[in-house]
Design an enzyme around this catalytic site. Structure first.
Site, PDB file in Angstrom:
ATOM      1  N   LYS A   1      20.774   4.596  92.407  1.00  0.00           N
ATOM      2  CA  LYS A   1      19.650   5.018  93.250  1.00  0.00           C
ATOM      3  C   LYS A   1      18.572   3.961  93.074  1.00  0.00           C
ATOM      4  O   LYS A   1      17.944   3.861  92.021  1.00  0.00           O
ATOM      5  CB  LYS A   1      19.139   6.395  92.837  1.00  0.00           C
ATOM      6  CG  LYS A   1      18.004   6.883  93.727  1.00  0.00           C
ATOM      7  CD  LYS A   1      17.668   8.334  93.457  1.00  0.00           C
ATOM      8  CE  LYS A   1      16.734   8.900  94.509  1.00  0.00           C
ATOM      9  NZ  LYS A   1      15.446   8.213  94.611  1.00  0.00           N
TER      10      LYS A   1
ATOM     11  N   GLU B   1      17.428   0.237 101.205  1.00  0.00           N
ATOM     12  CA  GLU B   1      16.237   0.172 100.374  1.00  0.00           C
ATOM     13  C   GLU B   1      15.749  -1.265 100.255  1.00  0.00           C
ATOM     14  O   GLU B   1      16.557  -2.177 100.063  1.00  0.00           O
ATOM     15  CB  GLU B   1      16.620   0.701  98.976  1.00  0.00           C
ATOM     16  CG  GLU B   1      15.499   1.260  98.185  1.00  0.00           C
ATOM     17  CD  GLU B   1      15.267   2.757  98.389  1.00  0.00           C
ATOM     18  OE1 GLU B   1      15.864   3.370  99.305  1.00  0.00           O
ATOM     19  OE2 GLU B   1      14.460   3.303  97.623  1.00  0.00           O
TER      20      GLU B   1
ATOM     21  N   ASP C   1      19.128 -26.916  98.148  1.00  0.00           N
ATOM     22  CA  ASP C   1      17.885 -26.481  98.791  1.00  0.00           C
ATOM     23  C   ASP C   1      17.347 -27.580  99.689  1.00  0.00           C
ATOM     24  O   ASP C   1      16.798 -27.322 100.765  1.00  0.00           O
ATOM     25  CB  ASP C   1      16.823 -26.144  97.730  1.00  0.00           C
ATOM     26  CG  ASP C   1      17.187 -24.887  96.958  1.00  0.00           C
ATOM     27  OD1 ASP C   1      18.253 -24.296  97.253  1.00  0.00           O
ATOM     28  OD2 ASP C   1      16.419 -24.510  96.053  1.00  0.00           O
TER      29      ASP C   1
HETATM   30  S1  IVH Z   1      21.582   8.007 100.486  1.00  0.00           S
HETATM   31  C1  IVH Z   1      21.824  11.333 103.476  1.00  0.00           C
HETATM   32  N1  IVH Z   1      21.789   6.216  98.610  1.00  0.00           N
HETATM   33  O1  IVH Z   1      16.531   8.060  97.695  1.00  0.00           O
HETATM   34  C2  IVH Z   1      21.611  10.521 102.271  1.00  0.00           C
HETATM   35  N2  IVH Z   1      19.627   7.079  99.101  1.00  0.00           N
HETATM   36  O2  IVH Z   1      15.425  10.835  97.445  1.00  0.00           O
HETATM   37  C3  IVH Z   1      20.618   9.451 102.489  1.00  0.00           C
HETATM   38  N3  IVH Z   1      17.836   6.057  97.768  1.00  0.00           N
HETATM   39  O3  IVH Z   1      15.049   8.419 100.816  1.00  0.00           O
HETATM   40  C4  IVH Z   1      20.209   8.721 101.295  1.00  0.00           C
HETATM   41  N4  IVH Z   1      19.100   4.693  96.622  1.00  0.00           N
HETATM   42  O4  IVH Z   1      15.339   6.076  99.914  1.00  0.00           O
HETATM   43  C5  IVH Z   1      20.950   7.013  99.289  1.00  0.00           C
HETATM   44  N5  IVH Z   1      22.122   4.585  96.996  1.00  0.00           N
HETATM   45  C6  IVH Z   1      21.297   5.383  97.682  1.00  0.00           C
HETATM   46  C7  IVH Z   1      19.902   5.394  97.453  1.00  0.00           C
HETATM   47  C8  IVH Z   1      19.099   6.261  98.188  1.00  0.00           C
HETATM   48  C9  IVH Z   1      17.860   5.103  96.830  1.00  0.00           C
HETATM   49  C10 IVH Z   1      16.606   6.744  98.174  1.00  0.00           C
HETATM   50  C11 IVH Z   1      16.448   6.878  99.647  1.00  0.00           C
HETATM   51  C12 IVH Z   1      16.109   8.308  99.927  1.00  0.00           C
HETATM   52  C13 IVH Z   1      15.748   8.800  98.591  1.00  0.00           C
HETATM   53  C14 IVH Z   1      16.083  10.252  98.488  1.00  0.00           C
END
Ligand code: IVH
Length: 416
Positions: free
Chosen positions: A117, A175, A35
């Site tokens: 997710k 995210e 660091d």
């Molecule tokens: S894919 C077309 N992958 O979940 C597909 N979404 O309820 C686009 N999210 O607005 C999304 N982890 O913010 C995807 N591994 C992941 C995710 C993810 C969180 C969120 C995303 C989206 C929401 C949908």
């Protein structure tokens, strides 16, 4: 003033060097220097930029500390919409999803990419010829708020993409979130300063990203994970979603290592269970897993219904948090004589079970949190709570005041 070429070269080298160290530290988790050495290089670059203001460059690593506050956020239109996902809560719903996909594609067995997710907030990052030019919140999916200066402060968001073959334009979807340990440390600091604590990492991340003063955002330990692309120009995408994520990773973007290619309902359910077991040990909160048909051609063939893709679904875990009311506060006496205040709660379903009491840890915590009978509290499953080893029958749920962004309900008379 004409910039001396040696100064320009030194600044360029320092910027490249500092970005490489950021990448090693925040994306690969493999720091190359101490660091102190990083700080030395950083201060040298700051010095040069202050001696030669013409060196100013929005994607200099020195800009990661934030700048002057904005009067308001500008609205920006996403080039491609940021859609939401349909949810599944049971194996039957997952099987129904897989059946629709197989029927739509006229296939017996479909390959999926499965990944966590993330429980954060969706954002879009735009890169032009490899330079980070704009970052926006999801908003209504079609346009969101321009939070570019704030996203520059997120240490694992590359200010420049890596490699020779960068696309002319790239919208990266992902995210922003806060690691649990960083969230705990942030709350510790908030407490020490006598400032409001955050209820959970998601609220802390959302509140930190939506600051008009990017210096505040810079002081908050945010992270980013990429999981999809929007508009892409000047590059041929690979032909599967898993390969797109590998490609993003090669461009220097942080992509979660928990992703797996699986087949059929069995493969999906196995991934769901395995992640579920590992959930509480992850560095960050997840609220489910996402399954995406892996072939991009198949994704295009399946298309969208209303605002969600037919080719992907979120399979949710039971919520780890819920709101409920404090009915009484009692004191438990431990084997060693330690006293633990426990909140008796209106029964609430959280983490897959019904919870009727939660630890308030000890008297200091009780006073600090100022939880009273009649209060609405957030009940959270145990993984993040500190154990009170003297507690006789471990109370596996912790209660926190429900104070963020909403007014507290009226309090009943304080407990005797
Ligand atoms: S894919 C077309 N992958 O979940 C597909 N979404 O309820 C686009 N999210 O607005 C999304 N982890 O913010 C995807 N591994 C992941 C995710 C993810 C969180 C969120 C995303 C989206 C929401 C949908």
């Amino acid at each position: 003033m004409v910039l001396p070429p040696a100064v320009v070269a030194e600044a360029q080298n320092l910027r490249a060097e500092l970005e490489r160290h950021n990448y090693q530290y925040y994306v690969l988790d493999r720091p190359l220097v101490s660091d102190a050495e990083f700080d030395r290089l950083f201060r040298r670059l700051q010095q040069l930029e202050s001696d030669y203001p013409d060196l100013a460059d929005a994607d200099s690593p020195t800009q990661r500390v934030g700048g002057s506050p904005l009067p308001e956020f500008r609205q920006v239109t996403h080039r491609t919409a940021m859609l939401s996902l349909n949810n599944a809560f049971s194996e039957e719903e997952v099987a129904a999803f897989d059946r629709r996909v197989r029927e739509g594609l006229e296939l017996e067995n479909v390959e999926y990419l499965a990944e966590p997710k993330f429980d954060g907030l969706a954002i879009s990052l735009s890169y032009e010829r490899g330079r980070f030019v704009q970052g926006a919140t999801r908003g209504d999916g079609y346009s969101g708020e321009d939070v570019t200066p704030n996203l520059r402060t997120v240490k694992n968001v590359p200010l420049r993409l890596r490699g020779q073959a960068v696309p002319d334009l790239l919208e990266v979807r992902g995210e922003v979130l806060m690691y649990r340990r960083d969230f705990d440390a942030l709350n510790e600091r908030q407490r020490a300063k006598g400032e409001k604590e955050f209820v959970n990492p998601r609220n802390a991340a959302a509140g930190s990203l939506r600051q008009l003063d990017s210096r505040i955002t810079a002081s908050r330990p945010l992270r980013f994970f990429a999981y999809a692309v929007g508009a892409v120009e000047g590059a041929d995408l690979p032909d599967s979603h898993s390969a797109v994520e590998d490609w993003l990773q090669n461009l220097g973007l942080p992509v979660c290592s928990e992703r797996r290619v699986v087949h059929a309902v069995d493969g999906l359910m196995r991934f769901y269970r395995q992640m579920g077991e590992r959930r509480s040990g992850l560095s960050y909160d997840i609220d489910g897993v996402v399954y995406k048909v892996n072939s991009l051609a198949a994704q295009r063939q399946l298309g969208y219904v209303s605002r969600a893709p037919r080719f992907a679904i979120a399979h949710k875990y039971p919520a780890e948090e819920a709101n409920t009311e404090v009915l009484a506060i009692e004191v438990q006496v431990g084997r060693t004589g330690a006293l633990t205040p426990v909140a008796r709660l209106a029964p609430v379903f959280v983490g897959g079970v019904t919870v009727t009491n939660a630890t308030l840890h000890n008297e200091d915590e009780l006073r600090r949190k100022d939880v009273r009978i009649g209060d609405t509290v957030v009940v959270r499953r145990a993984p993040r709570m500190r154990w009170n080893s003297a507690c006789p029958q471990p109370v596996r749920y912790a209660a926190l005041p429900w104070s963020d962004c909403r007014t507290r309900p009226l309090r009943a008379a304080p407990a005797g």
